[in-house]
Design an enzyme around this catalytic site. Structure first.
Site, short mmCIF file in Angstrom:
data_model
loop_
_atom_site.label_atom_id
_atom_site.label_comp_id
_atom_site.label_asym_id
_atom_site.label_seq_id
_atom_site.Cartn_x
_atom_site.Cartn_y
_atom_site.Cartn_z
N SER A 113 10.14 -31.47 11.36
CA SER A 113 10.07 -32.87 11.75
C SER A 113 8.64 -33.41 11.80
O SER A 113 7.94 -33.39 10.80
CB SER A 113 10.77 -33.02 13.10
OG SER A 113 10.88 -34.36 13.41
N HIS A 114 8.21 -33.83 12.98
CA HIS A 114 6.89 -34.45 13.14
C HIS A 114 5.80 -33.42 13.39
O HIS A 114 4.65 -33.80 13.57
CB HIS A 114 6.95 -35.41 14.33
CG HIS A 114 7.40 -34.71 15.57
ND1 HIS A 114 8.70 -34.26 15.73
CD2 HIS A 114 6.73 -34.31 16.67
CE1 HIS A 114 8.80 -33.65 16.89
NE2 HIS A 114 7.63 -33.65 17.48
N ASP A 277 8.10 -40.13 10.11
CA ASP A 277 7.60 -38.77 10.33
C ASP A 277 7.93 -37.86 9.14
O ASP A 277 8.42 -38.33 8.10
CB ASP A 277 8.17 -38.19 11.63
CG ASP A 277 9.64 -37.84 11.51
OD1 ASP A 277 10.34 -38.47 10.70
OD2 ASP A 277 10.10 -36.92 12.22
N ASP A 279 10.26 -35.71 8.23
CA ASP A 279 11.58 -35.70 7.59
C ASP A 279 12.28 -37.05 7.62
O ASP A 279 13.48 -37.14 7.31
CB ASP A 279 12.47 -34.62 8.21
CG ASP A 279 12.70 -34.81 9.70
OD1 ASP A 279 11.81 -35.39 10.35
OD2 ASP A 279 13.75 -34.39 10.21
N ASP A 281 13.14 -39.25 10.01
CA ASP A 281 14.07 -39.79 11.00
C ASP A 281 13.36 -40.60 12.09
O ASP A 281 14.00 -41.39 12.78
CB ASP A 281 14.99 -38.70 11.59
CG ASP A 281 14.25 -37.50 12.12
OD1 ASP A 281 13.00 -37.51 12.11
OD2 ASP A 281 14.92 -36.54 12.55
N ARG A 282 12.05 -40.41 12.26
CA ARG A 282 11.33 -41.19 13.29
C ARG A 282 10.64 -42.39 12.67
O ARG A 282 10.28 -42.35 11.49
CB ARG A 282 10.26 -40.33 13.95
CG ARG A 282 10.82 -39.16 14.68
CD ARG A 282 9.71 -38.41 15.38
NE ARG A 282 10.27 -37.33 16.17
CZ ARG A 282 9.74 -36.87 17.29
NH1 ARG A 282 8.62 -37.36 17.73
NH2 ARG A 282 10.33 -35.88 17.94
N LYS A 376 18.93 -40.09 13.51
CA LYS A 376 18.11 -41.28 13.58
C LYS A 376 17.55 -41.56 12.20
O LYS A 376 17.49 -40.66 11.36
CB LYS A 376 17.02 -41.14 14.64
CG LYS A 376 16.15 -39.90 14.51
CD LYS A 376 15.34 -39.74 15.79
CE LYS A 376 14.38 -38.58 15.74
NZ LYS A 376 15.02 -37.30 16.11
C1 G16 Z 1 13.98 -34.26 17.99
C2 G16 Z 1 15.33 -34.73 18.44
C3 G16 Z 1 15.19 -35.96 19.28
C4 G16 Z 1 14.23 -35.72 20.43
C5 G16 Z 1 12.90 -35.25 19.90
C6 G16 Z 1 11.94 -34.84 20.99
O1 G16 Z 1 13.46 -35.16 17.08
O2 G16 Z 1 16.18 -34.99 17.36
O3 G16 Z 1 16.46 -36.29 19.75
O4 G16 Z 1 14.04 -36.90 21.16
O5 G16 Z 1 13.10 -34.13 19.09
O6 G16 Z 1 12.45 -33.75 21.66
P1 G16 Z 1 11.63 -32.99 22.75
O7 G16 Z 1 11.22 -34.01 23.77
O8 G16 Z 1 12.58 -31.95 23.27
O9 G16 Z 1 10.40 -32.41 22.10
P2 G16 Z 1 12.83 -34.66 15.70
O10 G16 Z 1 12.35 -35.91 15.05
O11 G16 Z 1 11.72 -33.74 16.12
O12 G16 Z 1 13.91 -33.94 15.00
#
Ligand code: G16
Length: 540
Positions: A113-114, A277, A279, A281-282, A376
């Site tokens: 992800s990010h 981000d 992938d 989704d953000r 997302k």
């Molecule tokens: C993931 C989840 C999100 C979550 C985020 C942060 O996003 O899909 O639902 O809000 O992580 O999670 P945490 O606070 O546990 O680090 P992504 O974009 O990283 O897949």
């Protein structure tokens, strides 16, 4: 070509977090690490005969190696077909769409992800089921148990598969279809939004910058914003996916999307700025010298649903994670829409969408989306904002300020304390939880505690119960939430979310307004005493 059964030794750390398995690249590169994890998934799935999955990733370092391993393990386990994005690319939202559109059994998205990529960065595997969303905890827990006992995996012995050309090929009995990962996703966006209205917006000279952060959304954004909608060439920056994201940390926030921030705060800034981000989704939404907090973005999107063709006849309801500001629920209350509060993790929205309880949902962590898919969706959020601008003729700042005038403003910041030893973070949370009952009614200056309890979610659809984070509410419409991140790859990150609602006094600076609350949050949890940190590592 033969199927080989290989003996292996289990790893004890293959537990999925908030969103899939996320580790340092060097951890994932250990012998049989990917093989063990993927075979554990197939063991839990059971008979894979007849099953079809989507596969791809955000293009980060090790994407190309891991994808070949997964292809060969899938073939050896009897999977009928894999649908793979060309060159191994697919964004998380597009993968969800492919699963739903083709009624697949699930999919694998190779992404952390990010989190930064590269050999010294992170790698990850998100596993989705037929819902189009990530596997719920009941399944990921089983996979984790399986991974701790795994002794062998099955793999097809063959040359690597060429993923650079569209078309169909075979690996044993398994069909591999290499697809354009952008095409169907772009077509779906065209069905949701009024692309003619957006074309007119750009035809009138409207200017935007979209920062793809050298990650997977580059090709999606170029196709949709520049080619289909007519944004000027070069509107998408950092558009080419690179294995190390060109050294960028592909997290679309005020800290890491520096190039875009400088453009939007500079002379001759375009009208609109956005970033996605790794992938896809953000999302982050910006105006000229103006930042829209993700919680406000969700509230504004909800308030404007009727402007979008796909939602104009009404929406079912909305949801936010508990850590996300309450702004969207104020819109929900005013518009007679139910507003659900779930744990952090997009997977918790899936049951609510499937049961038609909600249409929109979002999180403070720069995630916004709707029931068009079960993830997302960064580009969806950008198109939504462009549509609001096209329909109202207002700027990002004007739209946001008008929203505050109507509903009041929920000031919000999140403080992250990173790299805390896990034992220290766990003890801090346990001690704080034990202390919560003693806080009720206590006053800290202007802040009197009205409620203090762990956040517990009882899923109205499957009846499961999840505890996630600790919430302290105050009588003056403010809240503090503490939780440990589930997306890090080493140590612990303590997240402290601070929020204060104000009916008037709408134009303050969030950090300034929330300074006393943030200081109180650190004091109550004894953050400095326990971690040695006198300030947060990252504030968003
Ligand atoms: C993931 C989840 C999100 C979550 C985020 C942060 O996003 O899909 O639902 O809000 O992580 O999670 P945490 O606070 O546990 O680090 P992504 O974009 O990283 O897949």
């Amino acid at each position: 070509m033969t199927i080989k059964t290989v003996s292996t030794t289990p790893y004890d750390d293959q537990k999925m977090g908030t969103a899939g398995l996320r580790k340092k690249s060097k951890v994932v590169m250990q012998e049989n690490y990917v093989e063990n994890f993927v075979q554990s998934i197939f063991n839990v799935i059971g008979d894979a005969k007849g099953k079809v999955y989507v596969l791809g990733g955000d293009g980060r370092f090790y994407n190309d190696i891991a994808i070949q391993k997964i292809i060969k393990i899938a073939a050896a386990n009897g999977v009928s077909k894999l649908i793979i994005g060309r060159n191994g690319y697919v964004s998380t939202p597009a993968a969800s769409h492919i699963i739903l559109m083709n009624k697949l059994d699930g999919g694998f998205v190779l992404s952390a992800s990010h989190n930064p990529g590269g050999i010294n960065g992170d790698f990850g595997i998100k596993y989705a089921n037929q819902s189009g969303g990530q596997a719920p905890s009941q399944i990921s827990d089983k996979i984790y148990q399986e991974s701790k006992n795994i002794r062998e995996y099955k793999i097809y012995e063959s040359e690597d598969i060429d993923l650079s050309e569209l078309g169909t090929q075979k690996l044993g009995d398994m069909t591999i279809e290499v697809i354009d990962p952008v095409k169907d996703y772009a077509a779906m966006m065209e069905q949701i939004f009024d692309f003619n209205a957006l074309r007119q917006l750009f035809a009138k000279g409207f200017r935007m910058k979209f920062d793809a952060m050298n990650a997977v959304t580059g090709p999606y954004a170029v196709k949709i914003f520049e080619e289909m909608l007519g944004a000027e060439k070069g509107s998408v920056i950092n558009a080419k996916p690179l294995p190390d994201f060109g050294g960028l940390h592909p997290d679309p926030n005020l800290v890491y999307a520096k190039e875009l921030i400088n453009i939007m705060n500079g002379k001759d800034a375009p009208d609109f700025g956005a970033a996605n981000d790794g992938d896809g989704d953000r999302n982050m939404i910006l105006g000229q010298n103006f930042f829209v907090s993700p919680s406000d973005s969700l509230a504004i999107i909800t308030d404007n649903y009727a402007l979008i063709p796909a939602y104009k006849d009404g929406i079912f309801g909305v949801a936010r994670s508990a850590a996300t500001s309450t702004a969207v629920c104020r819109v929900g209350a005013a518009r007679n829409l139910p507003c659900y509060e779930v744990p952090t993790g997009w997977k918790y929205f899936v049951n609510l969408m499937d049961s038609k309880r909600i249409t929109f949902c979002g999180e403070e962590s720069f995630g916004t989306g709707s029931s068009h898919i079960r993830e997302k969706d960064g580009i969806w959020a950008v198109l939504f904002w462009l549509s609001i601008i096209a329909a109202t003729g207002k700027s990002v700042a004007e739209i946001t300020k008008a929203h505050w005038q109507k509903y009041g403003r929920t000031y919000y910041i999140r403080n992250d304390y990173e790299g805390v030893p896990t034992e220290v973070a766990d003890k801090l949370m346990a001690d704080l939880e034990a202390k919560l009952p003693t806080l009720k009614g206590k006053s800290f200056g202007a802040y009197t505690v009205s409620e203090a309890a762990p956040f517990i979610y009882n899923d109205p659809v499957d009846g499961s119960s999840t505890k996630n984070g600790l919430i302290i509410k105050f009588a003056n419409d403010s809240r503090i939430i503490y939780r440990l991140s589930g997306t890090g790859s080493s140590g612990a990150t303590i997240r402290v979310y601070n929020e204060q609602y104000k009916k008037d006094d709408l134009t303050g600076d969030s950090a300034e307004v929330l300074k006393p609350l943030a200081a109180l949050a650190a004091e109550i949890a004894e953050i400095t005493l326990r971690t040695g940190k006198t300030k947060a590592d990252v504030t968003t």
